[in-house]
Each structure stands twice: as C-alpha cells, then as structure tokens.
Design a protein around this motif. Structure first.
Motif, PDB file in Angstrom:
ATOM      1  N   ALA A  77       0.734  -1.470  -0.169  1.00 14.91           N
ATOM      2  CA  ALA A  77       0.147  -0.373  -0.029  1.00 14.91           C
ATOM      3  C   ALA A  77       0.827   1.038   0.434  1.00 14.91           C
ATOM      4  CB  ALA A  77      -1.053   0.037   1.099  1.00 14.91           C
ATOM      5  N   PHE A  78       0.262   2.561  -1.076  1.00 16.46           N
ATOM      6  CA  PHE A  78       1.181   3.377  -0.960  1.00 16.46           C
ATOM      7  C   PHE A  78       0.979   4.465  -0.926  1.00 16.46           C
ATOM      8  CE2 PHE A  78       2.084   1.129  -4.741  1.00 16.46           C
ATOM      9  CZ  PHE A  78       1.619   1.596  -5.837  1.00 16.46           C
ATOM     10  N   MET A  79      -0.553   4.961  -0.865  1.00 16.04           N
ATOM     11  CA  MET A  79      -1.874   5.730  -1.378  1.00 16.04           C
ATOM     12  C   MET A  79      -0.798   7.016  -0.639  1.00 16.04           C
ATOM     13  SD  MET A  79      -3.358   2.581  -1.106  1.00 16.04           S
ATOM     14  CE  MET A  79      -3.583   2.924   0.878  1.00 16.04           C
ATOM     15  N   ASP A  80      -1.290   7.292   0.837  1.00 11.89           N
ATOM     16  CA  ASP A  80      -1.496   7.831   1.641  1.00 11.89           C
ATOM     17  C   ASP A  80       0.408   7.927   1.443  1.00 11.89           C
ATOM     18  OD1 ASP A  80      -3.481   7.326   3.222  1.00 11.89           O
ATOM     19  OD2 ASP A  80      -2.530   6.319   4.801  1.00 11.89           O
ATOM     20  N   ARG A  81       1.046   7.871   1.370  1.00 13.06           N
ATOM     21  CA  ARG A  81       2.473   8.129   0.556  1.00 13.06           C
ATOM     22  C   ARG A  81       2.585   9.096  -0.328  1.00 13.06           C
ATOM     23  NH1 ARG A  81       6.061   4.805  -2.370  1.00 13.06           N
ATOM     24  NH2 ARG A  81       5.409   5.619  -3.925  1.00 13.06           N
ATOM     25  N   SER A  82       1.607   8.956  -1.240  1.00 15.62           N
ATOM     26  CA  SER A  82       1.544   9.356  -3.206  1.00 15.62           C
ATOM     27  C   SER A  82       1.032  10.803  -2.760  1.00 15.62           C
ATOM     28  CB  SER A  82       1.499   8.871  -3.589  1.00 15.62           C
ATOM     29  OG  SER A  82       2.159   7.547  -4.126  1.00 15.62           O
ATOM     30  N   VAL A  83       0.193  10.437  -1.582  1.00 10.96           N
ATOM     31  CA  VAL A  83      -0.415  11.472  -1.554  1.00 10.96           C
ATOM     32  C   VAL A  83       0.194  13.063  -1.049  1.00 10.96           C
ATOM     33  CG1 VAL A  83      -3.066  12.520  -0.285  1.00 10.96           C
ATOM     34  CG2 VAL A  83      -3.148  10.671  -1.393  1.00 10.96           C
ATOM     35  N   MET A  84       0.911  12.317   0.534  1.00  8.47           N
ATOM     36  CA  MET A  84       2.129  13.466   0.720  1.00  8.47           C
ATOM     37  C   MET A  84       2.751  13.620   0.140  1.00  8.47           C
ATOM     38  SD  MET A  84       1.615  12.022   4.955  1.00  8.47           S
ATOM     39  CE  MET A  84       2.288  10.352   4.920  1.00  8.47           C
ATOM     40  N   GLU A  85       3.483  12.989  -1.176  1.00 10.62           N
ATOM     41  CA  GLU A  85       4.384  13.475  -1.645  1.00 10.62           C
ATOM     42  C   GLU A  85       3.939  14.871  -2.382  1.00 10.62           C
ATOM     43  OE1 GLU A  85       6.885   9.383  -0.891  1.00 10.62           O
ATOM     44  OE2 GLU A  85       6.360  10.018  -3.058  1.00 10.62           O
ATOM     45  N   ALA A  86       2.911  14.164  -3.409  1.00 13.92           N
ATOM     46  CA  ALA A  86       1.991  15.023  -4.626  1.00 13.92           C
ATOM     47  C   ALA A  86       1.107  15.933  -4.051  1.00 13.92           C
ATOM     48  CB  ALA A  86       1.556  14.069  -5.803  1.00 13.92           C
ATOM     49  N   ASP A  87       0.784  16.160  -3.052  1.00 17.49           N
ATOM     50  CA  ASP A  87       0.057  17.147  -2.647  1.00 17.49           C
ATOM     51  C   ASP A  87      -0.361  17.768  -1.030  1.00 17.49           C
ATOM     52  OD1 ASP A  87      -2.083  19.508  -3.246  1.00 17.49           O
ATOM     53  OD2 ASP A  87      -3.474  18.305  -4.097  1.00 17.49           O
ATOM     54  N   PRO A  88       1.247  17.747  -0.669  1.00 17.30           N
ATOM     55  CA  PRO A  88       1.021  18.645   0.883  1.00 17.30           C
ATOM     56  C   PRO A  88      -0.422  19.226   0.704  1.00 17.30           C
ATOM     57  CG  PRO A  88       2.616  18.772  -0.266  1.00 17.30           C
ATOM     58  CD  PRO A  88       2.343  18.086  -1.285  1.00 17.30           C
ATOM     59  N   HIS A  89       0.090  20.521   0.428  1.00 21.47           N
ATOM     60  CA  HIS A  89      -0.569  21.450   1.134  1.00 21.47           C
ATOM     61  C   HIS A  89      -2.165  20.994   1.013  1.00 21.47           C
ATOM     62  CE1 HIS A  89       2.387  24.500   0.998  1.00 21.47           C
ATOM     63  NE2 HIS A  89       2.356  23.950   0.617  1.00 21.47           N
ATOM     64  N   ALA A  90      -2.979  19.975   0.405  1.00 19.63           N
ATOM     65  CA  ALA A  90      -4.084  19.230   0.416  1.00 19.63           C
ATOM     66  C   ALA A  90      -4.721  18.947   1.963  1.00 19.63           C
ATOM     67  CB  ALA A  90      -4.519  18.229  -0.571  1.00 19.63           C
ATOM     68  N   VAL A  91      -3.010  18.399   2.688  1.00 26.29           N
ATOM     69  CA  VAL A  91      -3.376  17.378   3.706  1.00 26.29           C
ATOM     70  C   VAL A  91      -3.453  18.241   4.973  1.00 26.29           C
ATOM     71  CG1 VAL A  91      -2.403  15.735   5.087  1.00 26.29           C
ATOM     72  CG2 VAL A  91      -1.736  14.939   2.366  1.00 26.29           C
ATOM     73  N   ILE A  92      -2.614  19.414   4.970  1.00 28.27           N
ATOM     74  CA  ILE A  92      -2.554  20.356   5.881  1.00 28.27           C
ATOM     75  C   ILE A  92      -3.554  21.295   6.151  1.00 28.27           C
ATOM     76  CG2 ILE A  92      -1.358  22.708   6.039  1.00 28.27           C
ATOM     77  CD1 ILE A  92       0.981  20.714   5.235  1.00 28.27           C
ATOM     78  N   GLU A  93      -4.201  22.020   4.905  1.00 29.16           N
ATOM     79  CA  GLU A  93      -5.308  22.421   4.958  1.00 29.16           C
ATOM     80  C   GLU A  93      -6.574  22.022   5.126  1.00 29.16           C
ATOM     81  OE1 GLU A  93      -6.788  23.506   0.700  1.00 29.16           O
ATOM     82  OE2 GLU A  93      -8.320  24.521   1.538  1.00 29.16           O
ATOM     83  N   GLY A  94      -7.089  20.855   4.619  1.00 28.88           N
ATOM     84  CA  GLY A  94      -7.739  19.589   5.236  1.00 28.88           C
ATOM     85  C   GLY A  94      -7.716  19.900   7.194  1.00 28.88           C
ATOM     86  N   MET A  95      -6.726  19.120   7.407  1.00 26.56           N
ATOM     87  CA  MET A  95      -6.156  19.861   8.968  1.00 26.56           C
ATOM     88  C   MET A  95      -7.048  21.429   9.825  1.00 26.56           C
ATOM     89  SD  MET A  95      -3.056  17.423   9.778  1.00 26.56           S
ATOM     90  CE  MET A  95      -3.262  17.294  11.402  1.00 26.56           C
ATOM     91  N   ILE A  96      -5.999  22.203   8.953  1.00 21.65           N
ATOM     92  CA  ILE A  96      -6.917  22.916   9.634  1.00 21.65           C
ATOM     93  C   ILE A  96      -8.320  23.136   9.546  1.00 21.65           C
ATOM     94  CG2 ILE A  96      -6.193  25.546   8.979  1.00 21.65           C
ATOM     95  CD1 ILE A  96      -3.945  25.151   7.451  1.00 21.65           C
ATOM     96  N   ILE A  97      -8.766  23.611   8.433  1.00 22.82           N
ATOM     97  CA  ILE A  97     -10.528  23.616   8.671  1.00 22.82           C
ATOM     98  C   ILE A  97     -10.511  22.242   9.397  1.00 22.82           C
ATOM     99  CG2 ILE A  97     -12.063  22.392   6.962  1.00 22.82           C
ATOM    100  CD1 ILE A  97     -11.033  23.107   4.624  1.00 22.82           C
ATOM    101  N   CYS A  98     -10.945  21.014   9.612  1.00 25.33           N
ATOM    102  CA  CYS A  98     -10.722  20.718  10.704  1.00 25.33           C
ATOM    103  C   CYS A  98     -11.041  20.821  12.338  1.00 25.33           C
ATOM    104  CB  CYS A  98     -10.064  18.769  11.154  1.00 25.33           C
ATOM    105  SG  CYS A  98     -10.484  18.151  12.053  1.00 25.33           S
ATOM    106  N   GLY A  99      -9.513  21.755  12.094  1.00 18.40           N
ATOM    107  CA  GLY A  99      -9.150  22.950  13.986  1.00 18.40           C
ATOM    108  C   GLY A  99     -10.128  23.827  13.370  1.00 18.40           C
ATOM    109  N   VAL A 100     -10.731  24.291  12.530  1.00 19.88           N
ATOM    110  CA  VAL A 100     -11.778  25.046  12.346  1.00 19.88           C
ATOM    111  C   VAL A 100     -13.280  24.869  13.308  1.00 19.88           C
ATOM    112  CG1 VAL A 100     -13.173  27.246  11.145  1.00 19.88           C
ATOM    113  CG2 VAL A 100     -10.821  26.606  10.923  1.00 19.88           C
ATOM    114  N   ALA A 101     -13.293  23.506  12.460  1.00 22.71           N
ATOM    115  CA  ALA A 101     -15.033  22.489  12.571  1.00 22.71           C
ATOM    116  C   ALA A 101     -14.565  22.616  13.856  1.00 22.71           C
ATOM    117  CB  ALA A 101     -15.213  22.150  11.867  1.00 22.71           C
ATOM    118  N   THR A 102     -13.635  21.724  14.304  1.00 21.22           N
ATOM    119  CA  THR A 102     -14.332  21.431  16.259  1.00 21.22           C
ATOM    120  C   THR A 102     -13.235  22.246  16.905  1.00 21.22           C
ATOM    121  OG1 THR A 102     -11.620  20.204  15.600  1.00 21.22           O
ATOM    122  CG2 THR A 102     -13.434  18.786  15.304  1.00 21.22           C
TER     123      THR A 102
END
Lengths: 127, 631
Positions: free
Chosen positions: B202-227
């Motif tokens: 399995a290497f999905m997460d690795r590829s996402v983090m490598e190819a588009d790290p900002h998407a993960v970070i943005e998702g986490m900040i939004i989660c921070g806002v929501a919770t």
C-alpha cells in the motif's frame, strides 16, 4: 513571503497562472518530471538533470521544468509530461537519458511529439 | 428528445459566413441526407471559433477534430471519410485547440479513462514544494471559506452530508467524528492525521503526501476550525523520507505565509501543526497506539473505553483521520456536499484511492468513484495479468487485516458494504493482484507472519494466537499438516477475533479465514495429498516433464540452477528428481506448458505411475462458499 490575506489568494493565483499557461510570448513548453518515490527510484533525478543540462547547453530560457509527484503509473516510471503551446500535454514513459534527449530535441525544440515513447496525451479527468 | 451520434459544430461567426460557411452548411446537410446520416449527425452553427483566418472552420465532436473547409467541393469527401467511415480526413485538419495528435488521448487509454481524480487532482500538475502552485489550483480557498463564511456547525454539517467516510479502512463517518469533537468541551483539543501506512503493498498515503502535501494540511486546519482545536499532529513513518521532507517544507511555507500559527487570515483563529515521525511499527497505525506513540510512550493500544474524540491524545478530545480523508476535506468545503455525493453510491460516496500492485500490468496509483467494479479496476485500469498465459486468481484487499476476493466476486463495487460482504475490507486501499502461480496457503502464511511479527505483545490472544496459527500454517506448507488443522485454524481465528484488544488482533486472522472460505480445497490438498498445485511450497510438489508436450528446446535446462534437467536437443527432456530443488524455474520458463506439478508422492513413484498421474491431471475446480452480494 509576507502574510497572506484572503484577497491575496486570488492575486497569487493570477500571478502564478503564467507558470501554468503557455502563451505564444510566454513559455515555449512546460515540462513536468514525475518525482514521487517511485519515479526517483527508477531514475527520475537523472532525467531531470539531463533535461536541465540540455536546456542550459543552449541557454534556453522559455522552458519551464517542474518536479512533481507520482503520475499514477508507477510501473512505467520514469515519466515526464510535456505541454507545448496549443497542444495537449503528452506523457512519456519508461525514459532514459537518450530517450529524454531525443524527446527534448523533437518535441520541445521541434514541436513534434515523439510517438514511440509517448503513452497518452491530454489532461486527466478531475471531478 | 432526439439524440445524435455526433455533432458538427460549424462556425457561423461573421468571418466564416463571409467565407461561405452557409454554403458549406447546405452542402454538409445535403451530403448527410445522401448517406442517411442526417438523423445521426447534427450540424450546429456556432459562434466565432476564433480561427477566422482558416475559415470556414468546423469542429467535429465527440472526436474533437478541427477542420478547415475552404471550398464546398471538399465537403462530400469529408462526409464520406470521417462522418461515414469514421476516419479522420487529414487533408483538411488544422492544428487547433482540439487538434488530435496521433498519440492516444486520455479517453483511449483505459488506465486514465475510468479514473476520477479528486484527492489526486493535483498529481503531476503542481510542484509540491511550491505553495503558489497549490494556491493556483484553488488551494486554501476552502480554508478561507470555512473561516469567514461558515460557523463550525456548518462545516461539520457539510462534511456529514457529503457522506465522506474514514478512508483509513474502517469507514467511520467523518462528519459524525467531527460532530463529537465539536460538541465536547475541553481546554485543549487535538487534530491528528494518521499517515502511518504499514500494509504490505500500500502506498496511497505516501503518494498523496508527496504529491500534494498542502491538501492534507488545509484539510487539517479546516478540521481544527470545525472542532475548535488549535493543535495538530501529522504522524508519518520515518520510512517515508520524501513525504516527511515535502510535508515539512509545506508546513514551513504555511507558517511563513501566515496560514499556520496565530491569527490565520486575520480571523483570530490559531492553529499549530507539527510532524511526528513514527519508527515504523505496524501497530502504531491503530488510533490509540498512535496517540501513545506521540505522547512519547511505547506504541501500544489501550482499551477503548472512550472514543478518541472524547479522550484521546494526552486524554484530551482528539479527532484522528487518515491522510486521504483530510485531503478530501478542502474540496468538500469549497464545492459542497451535493458535489461530493455526485460520485459513488448512497452509502459510500465519492472516490477512493487504491494502490494497485502485484501480478498486474499497470502497477500504480489510481483513484476511482466508489461505484466502480473490481473487474474494471483489474482488467481495464490495471490492464489485466502481467505474465502471458497466467490467469487471475484473487485480489487481496486491505492488507494483513483484509482478505482476498476470487474471480466470482469481480463484479462487486469497491464500496465499504460490498467488499465487507465478500470477506475482505476496503482498508486503506492496497490492492494486491495474484495470478494462478500463487499458493493461497502461502499467501495466508505470509500475512500471518507479518501480523505475528508486528503484534505488540500486549494481549495474549494476539501475541500467542497468531504465533500458533503461523506454526500450523508453516507445518501445512512443509507437509506436516494434520487432519483437523483447518478446524483448529478456524477455532483459533474466532478466539483471536473475539478477545483481542485492538484492530490488529481482531483482524489478523482475516487472511486465513478468507482464503479458507474461497480456497479451502487448496488447504485440503496441502494436508491430505501433500500437494501444492502451484509449486510454491517446495516440500509439497514434484516437477515432471510431459514428454508428449516437450519440444526439447532446452530453455528449462538453461534455467535450472541445479543441473537437474537432462535431455538432447529436440528430444523430450527429463528431470532427475534427486537433483531437483523444486525452485519452479523450469515451470516459469517453459513456453509449451510441458512441465507439470505433481504431488510429493510422485518423487518416489515409478515412471508409469507418474505418467498416469500427469494424465489424470485436470483443472481442479475451486470449492467456494459463495454468499450473495446484493446491492
């Protein structure tokens, strides 16, 4: 970079768009080297160096080379995607130094895609 | 409404009309009528195409070919060649925005045709180390919307309505988790991203983090806002140096640009984010063990008396999601829940990223709507089995916690419900394809070996149970299997599943159970007949050359590492059983299918007996407990 405000997002987008869009008076070509772990493992770094060398050899200024992530087809790495003015991007697969040089000469300089190394042309569907 | 097969979009701008576009239109229509195509192809006069110099111009859809038709005389030939016979009439084509090169387009290549990119939408397009590139692709607009135009309850509602479920494997509704996280009152709350991807293949997460790290970070900040939490951790394994480097660079850029830290976008919202590198223990992918690991303790699960949204990291409310889940968030917030639901099924909305590996041609990373069938993924996107002459046997989903799915189930969707019914799990998305050279007992043994190794040792059923199961499987593969072993394996599995503390133990027997369900006859043949039909288990097979099929090409002689094959050229060869080490090289090399795999007993048998055995060799029908999977 100074602190971004919300309105700045649009400005950055407009400004940076030139890097993405190819115009007659702008970049001649946009070359994406796919450099995920899979790409690097099969030699993408070498491809990138070859390209940069070719470009600096003839002091070309209007080719935009971008290292990017995995293109999805790990079995066919190293891959590059070349987009030139008025033509859809073409994905080249299973490259090595010689093939890269040929593609550089034919496609980037000559404007003619090299069919034998190309896999597909066009953009992927996003939803 | 009438439906047309194709559309001829004829430019009727003033420039083209001036050059005779209307005459071309008449000619086209009469030609189409002549061939009886007027009900199939529609001639549409359109606005100016911008190619006035080449006029009159025509773009033909769906083929997307761009023509310039300077004279009416060219029309009959064009209609005959392209509209009737379907061949592009190259004499008139012009390189326009729709000009098709002779390189196949995305639509011609099945690998790309069946994919729908959401999480991976930026793959191969942006430089992951440049925040500007991400912003150009509408990055951080979702965060801006969440911070300025939405209250936390609204964000949670959008995520809940979208039907997004945890992409780490279990499929818990993300909206529900966030709702819990928002409701609970606490002085300190955490957002944690689980990037501890440990499944073999399995290497999905690795590829996402490598190819588009900002998407993960943005998702986490939004989660921070929501919770309403202000601190986040990304837990990544240290074996992913490139992912760690790119994430760190992205985080640094965010701090510099004020997208992390205090007073984000001048809204008064603060959020801090840091990477925690794991040492690569499989158990740390389990939520509670992961949190212990971040706390600096030994990564071991603890009893789940509370949900982590109530008491998680340092006993504070914690929302923990997978990398892919977070990468989905920015677009859901930006485009709304209806948009997200437009792909997938009612209960499994959206798309899922899969890592396609194993005996398949197109090894790679794919993203498909969840209502895609396994058959489409394996035969169209994956382009089928890699090795010529080999047949598909099973696909392993969900790694050591999942199971394998045989041919009979290939028509199911890759939704959480369907895959669970078939005995596997979606898991984080590893998809290992196996062909008929794979022994299913050995496959089960491989996964058990992995879980027995990775068991943290805290609770007895997992620590000792998996070891016992592994011992039985090893015995079976060595030819020391006994009657009753299958029953013991089933018993042990049930006990381990019902008494283990965490997900690792509760799911560890799954590979054994699912292979038992679909390939029980293979286990039985291993135990009773001392026969591994695939020749993987060295102690349970005899290689034999069928003289009637052998052409005497000598390929196997060259492949054999122990000089066990003798024979003159163009005459049938023979294997000297005393020298044979059962490495299967000859079987892999033979192009004429002349090497047969017989049971262990054949080694000592006489020539006549062996020939009889080989003659009786027919395809063994699989004995499967099929369960109806309905939608």
């Amino acid at each position: 970079m100074s602190k971004i405000k919300i309105l700045d997002l649009q400005k950055i987008k407009e400004k940076n768009k030139a890097e993405f869009e190819l115009k007659k008076d702008g970049y001649r070509a946009r070359v994406v080297v796919h450099m995920g772990t899979c790409g690097v493992a099969s030699g993408a770094t070498n491809i990138l160096t070859t390209l940069l060398n070719e470009i600096s050899n003839i002091r070309l200024k209007d080719v935009n080379v971008i290292p990017s992530g995995c293109a999805g087809l790990c079995a066919y790495e190293p891959m590059i995607t070349i987009e030139t003015v008025d033509q859809p991007p073409v994905k080249y697969v299973d490259l090595n130094e010689e093939k890269t040089k040929e593609v550089f000469k034919e496609h980037i300089m000559g404007g003619k895609p090299v069919k034998k190394y190309a896999l597909v042309s066009g953009n992927e569907a996003t939803y | 409404m009438e439906r047309f097969r194709a559309y001829a979009m004829l430019c009727a701008g003033i420039g083209c009309i001036e050059k005779g576009a209307m005459k071309v239109k008449e000619a086209l229509e009469s030609e189409l009528k002549k061939w009886g195509l007027h009900e199939e192809i529609y001639v549409v006069p359109t606005g100016c195409d911008g190619f006035c110099g080449e006029g009159p111009v025509l773009s033909f859809y769906p083929d997307a070919v761009f023509y310039s038709i300077p004279s009416v005389e060219d029309v009959p030939k064009l209609v005959e060649e392209h509209f009737l016979k379907g061949r592009v009439y190259h004499k008139l084509t012009i390189p326009g925005p729709y000009h098709k090169t002779d390189i196949p387009s995305m639509n011609d290549v099945p690998f790309f045709r069946y994919q729908a990119l959401r999480v991976l939408r930026n793959r191969g397009l942006i430089d992951p180390e440049k925040i500007e590139d991400y912003i150009t692709r509408d990055g951080y607009l979702g965060l801006a919307k969440a911070l300025t135009r939405m209250i936390p309850e609204e964000i949670v509602k959008v995520v809940a309505d979208s039907g997004l479920r945890g992409r780490g494997g279990a499929g818990f509704p993300t909206g529900k988790k966030w709702e819990l996280g928002l409701k609970i009152k606490s002085d300190l709350k955490f957002v944690v991203c689980n990037g501890d991807e440990g499944d073999p293949g399995a290497f999905m997460d690795r590829s996402v983090m490598e190819a588009d790290p900002h998407a993960v970070i943005e998702g986490m900040i939004i989660c921070g806002v929501a919770t309403q939490s202000h601190k986040g951790y990304i837990y990544v394994r240290a074996e992913y140096p490139m992912a760690v480097r790119r994430l760190q660079k992205a985080i640094d850029q965010c701090y510099e640009a004020g997208l992390l830290g205090s007073n984000i976008f001048d809204t008064g919202f603060d959020f801090d984010l840091e990477i925690y590198q794991g040492a690569g223990a499989f158990v740390c992918g389990e939520a509670t063990a992961l949190m212990r690991s971040i706390e600096g303790k030994r990564g071991m699960p603890r009893p789940k008396l509370w949900r982590s949204a109530v008491k998680g990291l340092w006993d504070k409310p914690t929302v923990l999601n997978n990398v892919e889940t977070f990468a989905n968030i920015p677009q859901i917030v930006l485009n709304g829940s209806e948009w997200y639901r437009s792909l997938g099924t009612e209960k499994s909305a959206g798309t899922k990223v899969f890592a396609l590996t194993g005996a398949i041609k197109n090894v790679g990373l794919i993203e498909v709507p969840m209502d895609t069938t396994l058959r489409t993924i394996i035969y169209d996107i994956g382009s089928g089995i890699k090795k010529k002459g080999r047949k598909f046997k099973a696909v392993q989903l969900g790694g050591p916690s999942g199971g394998c799915i045989p041919e009979d189930y290939l028509n199911i969707f890759v939704t959480y419900e369907d895959i669970e019914k078939s005995g596997a799990i979606v898991g984080s998305g590893g998809m290992v394809v196996m062909d008929d050279s794979n022994c299913m007992v050995s496959t089960a043994k491989f996964f058990l070996d992995f879980t027995a190794d990775e068991s943290c040792g805290k609770c007895v059923p997992c620590r000792i149970g998996t070891k016992l199961m592994l011992d039985i499987l090893t015995d079976i593969c060595k030819g020391q299997g006994k009657e009753g072993d299958i029953e013991t394996l089933k018993d042990l599995s049930e006990d381990i599943i019902s008494t283990s503390l965490c997900g690792l133990g509760q799911s560890a027997p799954n590979p054994v159970l699912s292979t038992l369900r679909y390939f029980k006859n293979e286990y039985e043949m291993h135990i009773r007949d001392k026969w591994c039909v695939t020749g993987v288990c060295r102690d349970l097979c005899t290689f034999y050359i069928d003289e009637s099929l052998c052409k005497g090409c000598g390929a196997c002689v060259r492949a054999c590492p122990s000089k066990a094959i003798i024979g003159e050229k163009k005459k049938p060869h023979m294997i000297i059983q005393d020298n044979c080490v059962q490495c299967r090289s000859c079987w892999d090399t033979c192009k004429f299918n002349s090497i047969k795999i017989l049971p262990l007993s054949a080694r000592k048998a006489g020539e006549a007996e062996i020939a009889a055995m080989a003659a009786a060799l027919t395809e063994i029908p699989a004995e499967r407990e099929l369960v109806e999977v309905t939608r």
